[in-house]
Design a protein around this motif. Structure first.
Motif, PDB file in Angstrom:
ATOM      1  N   TYR A  93       0.825  -1.208   0.000  1.00 26.98           N
ATOM      2  CA  TYR A  93       0.000   0.000   0.000  1.00 26.98           C
ATOM      3  C   TYR A  93       0.863   1.264   0.000  1.00 26.98           C
ATOM      4  O   TYR A  93       0.601   2.223  -0.736  1.00 26.98           O
ATOM      5  N   VAL A  94       1.914   1.234   0.840  1.00 27.28           N
ATOM      6  CA  VAL A  94       2.802   2.400   0.895  1.00 27.28           C
ATOM      7  C   VAL A  94       3.511   2.588  -0.440  1.00 27.28           C
ATOM      8  O   VAL A  94       3.656   3.711  -0.934  1.00 27.28           O
ATOM      9  N   GLU A 130      10.504   2.529   7.032  1.00 27.15           N
ATOM     10  CA  GLU A 130       9.709   1.325   7.248  1.00 27.15           C
ATOM     11  C   GLU A 130       9.066   1.309   8.633  1.00 27.15           C
ATOM     12  O   GLU A 130       7.933   0.854   8.787  1.00 27.15           O
ATOM     13  N   LYS A 131       9.765   1.804   9.629  1.00 31.09           N
ATOM     14  CA  LYS A 131       9.206   1.789  10.987  1.00 31.09           C
ATOM     15  C   LYS A 131       7.960   2.669  11.081  1.00 31.09           C
ATOM     16  O   LYS A 131       7.039   2.365  11.855  1.00 31.09           O
ATOM     17  N   ASP A 132       7.900   3.751  10.305  1.00 25.50           N
ATOM     18  CA  ASP A 132       6.702   4.591  10.298  1.00 25.50           C
ATOM     19  C   ASP A 132       5.560   3.906   9.559  1.00 25.50           C
ATOM     20  O   ASP A 132       4.395   4.008   9.963  1.00 25.50           O
ATOM     21  N   ALA A 133       5.898   3.211   8.473  1.00 25.37           N
ATOM     22  CA  ALA A 133       4.860   2.545   7.687  1.00 25.37           C
ATOM     23  C   ALA A 133       4.239   1.371   8.436  1.00 25.37           C
ATOM     24  O   ALA A 133       3.070   1.035   8.229  1.00 25.37           O
ATOM     25  N   LEU A 134       5.021   0.731   9.329  1.00 26.53           N
ATOM     26  CA  LEU A 134       4.548  -0.482  10.015  1.00 26.53           C
ATOM     27  C   LEU A 134       4.240  -0.241  11.487  1.00 26.53           C
ATOM     28  O   LEU A 134       4.327  -1.159  12.299  1.00 26.53           O
ATOM     29  N   ALA A 135       3.884   0.985  11.832  1.00 22.99           N
ATOM     30  CA  ALA A 135       3.604   1.291  13.240  1.00 22.99           C
ATOM     31  C   ALA A 135       2.399   0.512  13.764  1.00 22.99           C
ATOM     32  O   ALA A 135       2.322   0.183  14.949  1.00 22.99           O
ATOM     33  N   ALA A 136       1.452   0.165  12.885  1.00 27.34           N
ATOM     34  CA  ALA A 136       0.244  -0.542  13.336  1.00 27.34           C
ATOM     35  C   ALA A 136       0.510  -2.005  13.653  1.00 27.34           C
ATOM     36  O   ALA A 136      -0.365  -2.687  14.199  1.00 27.34           O
ATOM     37  N   VAL A 137       1.685  -2.516  13.325  1.00 29.94           N
ATOM     38  CA  VAL A 137       1.983  -3.925  13.583  1.00 29.94           C
ATOM     39  C   VAL A 137       1.983  -4.231  15.077  1.00 29.94           C
ATOM     40  O   VAL A 137       1.573  -5.318  15.508  1.00 29.94           O
ATOM     41  N   GLN A 138       2.448  -3.315  15.900  1.00 33.40           N
ATOM     42  CA  GLN A 138       2.508  -3.538  17.344  1.00 33.40           C
ATOM     43  C   GLN A 138       1.124  -3.820  17.923  1.00 33.40           C
ATOM     44  O   GLN A 138       0.963  -4.689  18.773  1.00 33.40           O
ATOM     45  N   SER A 139       0.124  -3.107  17.433  1.00 36.89           N
ATOM     46  CA  SER A 139      -1.239  -3.354  17.913  1.00 36.89           C
ATOM     47  C   SER A 139      -1.705  -4.751  17.524  1.00 36.89           C
ATOM     48  O   SER A 139      -2.345  -5.454  18.323  1.00 36.89           O
ATOM     49  N   LEU A 140      -1.378  -5.179  16.319  1.00 33.65           N
ATOM     50  CA  LEU A 140      -1.753  -6.518  15.883  1.00 33.65           C
ATOM     51  C   LEU A 140      -1.054  -7.588  16.717  1.00 33.65           C
ATOM     52  O   LEU A 140      -1.648  -8.623  17.045  1.00 33.65           O
ATOM     53  N   VAL A 141       0.183  -7.363  17.111  1.00 37.37           N
ATOM     54  CA  VAL A 141       0.926  -8.326  17.931  1.00 37.37           C
ATOM     55  C   VAL A 141       0.253  -8.496  19.293  1.00 37.37           C
ATOM     56  O   VAL A 141       0.074  -9.614  19.786  1.00 37.37           O
ATOM     57  N   SER A 169       1.103   4.064  -2.863  1.00 32.98           N
ATOM     58  CA  SER A 169       0.887   5.488  -2.588  1.00 32.98           C
ATOM     59  C   SER A 169       2.099   6.325  -2.985  1.00 32.98           C
ATOM     60  O   SER A 169       1.970   7.367  -3.639  1.00 32.98           O
ATOM     61  N   SER A 170       3.287   5.852  -2.575  1.00 39.57           N
ATOM     62  CA  SER A 170       4.487   6.620  -2.891  1.00 39.57           C
ATOM     63  C   SER A 170       4.778   6.606  -4.389  1.00 39.57           C
ATOM     64  O   SER A 170       5.296   7.590  -4.943  1.00 39.57           O
ATOM     65  N   ASN A 171       4.438   5.484  -5.071  1.00 38.02           N
ATOM     66  CA  ASN A 171       4.585   5.466  -6.521  1.00 38.02           C
ATOM     67  C   ASN A 171       3.693   6.505  -7.179  1.00 38.02           C
ATOM     68  O   ASN A 171       4.115   7.206  -8.108  1.00 38.02           O
TER      69      ASN A 171
END
Length: 460
Positions: A43-44, A266-277, A47-49
């Motif tokens: 998705y990122v 990458e850490k900004d793009a995957l910030a929602a991963v922590q909630s999923l964990v 969007s960036s493309n």
């Protein structure tokens, strides 16, 4: 040999029933995180493309319009060594063009031979242009080059008019103000966007970035790879020692070897991963607790049926296949017991068939050995005849046969082929060999010889 006693079947079953959900949950968590990460990165990248393509299109539009409007004026100056009144009026009307200077190839790009709007700050800038000797030479080779040395909306366009080998060729330098491009790259966005020239210099970028060269953010080997590839756009996950992994989308502009880079950490793009964990851990604990309770209730009944199957396998391992497991349940264990009974009977049948097949193969091997004795040596020289023969059966035995002999000055040469192959055909050739041995001693003519051979074979 007596086996050492290990964990009980029920203990192993409990461990399996609890361990399997744990493995499944761990695998699910890994797969979910991987899928979420890949989807988020995709998705990122999308969007960036889109951002980099839109910015590249804007760069093409803004710069091409200015280059298109400016090129005829520069060509006119190259031919006339001066601007017409119309050209001067166009230059003065276009307030985005701050000044224009021309550098002669014959004069080694030393001093400007034409100045427009030489006043104030513009005059100081023009005097500083010879410092960009490398840029002038690159523009002479490539035909066009852009630079933005002041970190604002001002852009230097280096445009060659004429061929590099032509001493009349000149490199024009135009200082232009393009606020629309500057604002487009400074506008707040989820990605950091940079406009970069062929020398990896940043022309425009975000306000918070003070970098002058893109290789401060991206590895040089990655930049070199992008230059060598004949692609208009690309997306990559690029490692940075200080910033970590970066999601980079790159789009090549159609003007002056410019490129647009859109960068997202990458850490900004995957910030929602922590909630999923966290949610996955809570779900895992709940499911394991329920599985443990259910396993304790079911393990007792299951182990009884499995014990019967275990005792049956012990007998099979000792060579006793005449067994039958008595399990009355209709679940998977019952089906397993029925299949085991069928398997034991099938194994017993296969053992008998294997023994019979081995006996038959041994007999065929003996028949093959016997048949080989029916043939004479492969070569001979008899009464001026050179005889060469070769025999190879299609299977263990065959109906092909040949022979030769010399009796009382006569040379007998026999060639025969019994219909079919295998042991039946080999029996006929054996009878033929026996008949031939007797007939040869009778000293008969060929017609009588074949008549007797026919009678012998026919009677057999």
């Amino acid at each position: 040999m007596k086996n050492k006693k290990g964990l009980s079947l029920r203990s192993k079953l409990l461990m399996g029933l609890c361990g399997l959900p744990l493995l499944i949950l761990v695998a699910y968590g890994i797969l979910a995180l991987k899928t979420f990460r890949e989807d988020k990165i995709a998705y990122v990248f999308d969007s960036s493309n889109a951002v980099s393509r839109n910015l590249a299109n804007q760069v093409d539009t803004d710069l091409k319009n200015r280059v298109t409007a400016l090129t005829p004026l520069l060509q006119e100056y190259l031919l006339r060594h001066s601007f017409s009144e119309v050209s001067r009026g166009i230059l003065k009307a276009d307030r985005s063009i701050k000044w224009v200077a021309a550098y002669s190839v014959a004069n080694a790009l030393a001093q400007p031979i034409f100045l427009e709007r030489k006043s104030g700050a513009a005059a100081i800038e023009i005097e500083q242009v010879p410092k960009y000797a490398v840029s002038l030479k690159q523009a002479l080779e490539s035909g066009r080059l852009f630079q933005a040395p002041f970190s604002d909306e001002r852009v230097y366009l280096f445009e060659r008019v004429g061929e590099p080998s032509d001493p009349r060729a000149q490199v024009f330098v135009a200082a232009m103000s393009i606020p629309s491009l500057s604002m487009a790259f400074q506008r707040p966005s989820s990605s950091q966007n940079f406009l970069v020239n062929a020398r990896d210099e940043i022309l425009f970028g975000p306000t918070e970035s003070n970098e002058k060269n893109i290789f401060k953010l991206l590895p040089k080997d990655y930049l070199e790879k992008m230059k060598k590839q004949k692609l208009s756009s690309a997306s990559s996950l690029v490692a940075n020692n200080e910033l970590g992994s970066l999601l980079v989308s790159w789009t090549k502009s159609g003007v002056g070897d410019l490129s647009v880079f859109s960068i997202v950490p990458e850490k900004d793009a995957l910030a929602a991963v922590q909630s999923l964990v966290r949610k996955s851990i809570y779900f895992m604990i709940t499911l394991l607790s329920g599985t443990l309770i259910l396993s304790l209730l079911l393990s007792k009944n299951l182990t009884a049926s499995l014990t019967s199957l275990f005792e049956a396998t012990q007998k099979v391992s000792e060579g006793d296949f005449n067994i039958e497991v008595q399990v009355k349940s209709r679940d998977e264990i019952g089906v397993l017991a029925q299949n085991f009974n069928v398997m034991a009977k099938e194994v017993a049948r296969l053992v008998l068939e294997t023994a019979e097949k081995s006996r038959m193969e041994s007999e065929l091997k003996t028949a093959q050995t016997v048949q080989e004795t029916l043939f004479p040596p492969v070569s001979a020289h008899l009464r001026g005849l050179d005889i060469q023969g070769y025999y190879e059966p299609a299977s263990e035995c065959s109906g092909d046969w040949w022979n030769y002999s010399e009796i009382d000055g006569k040379v007998f040469l026999w060639i025969g082929d019994a219909t079919g192959h295998g042991a039946p055909a080999a029996l006929i050739t054996s009878a033929t060999k026996s008949a031939a041995t007797i007939i040869e001693s009778l000293n008969l003519d060929p017609a009588r010889t074949l008549d007797l051979m026919n009678k012998a074979i026919y009677d057999v």
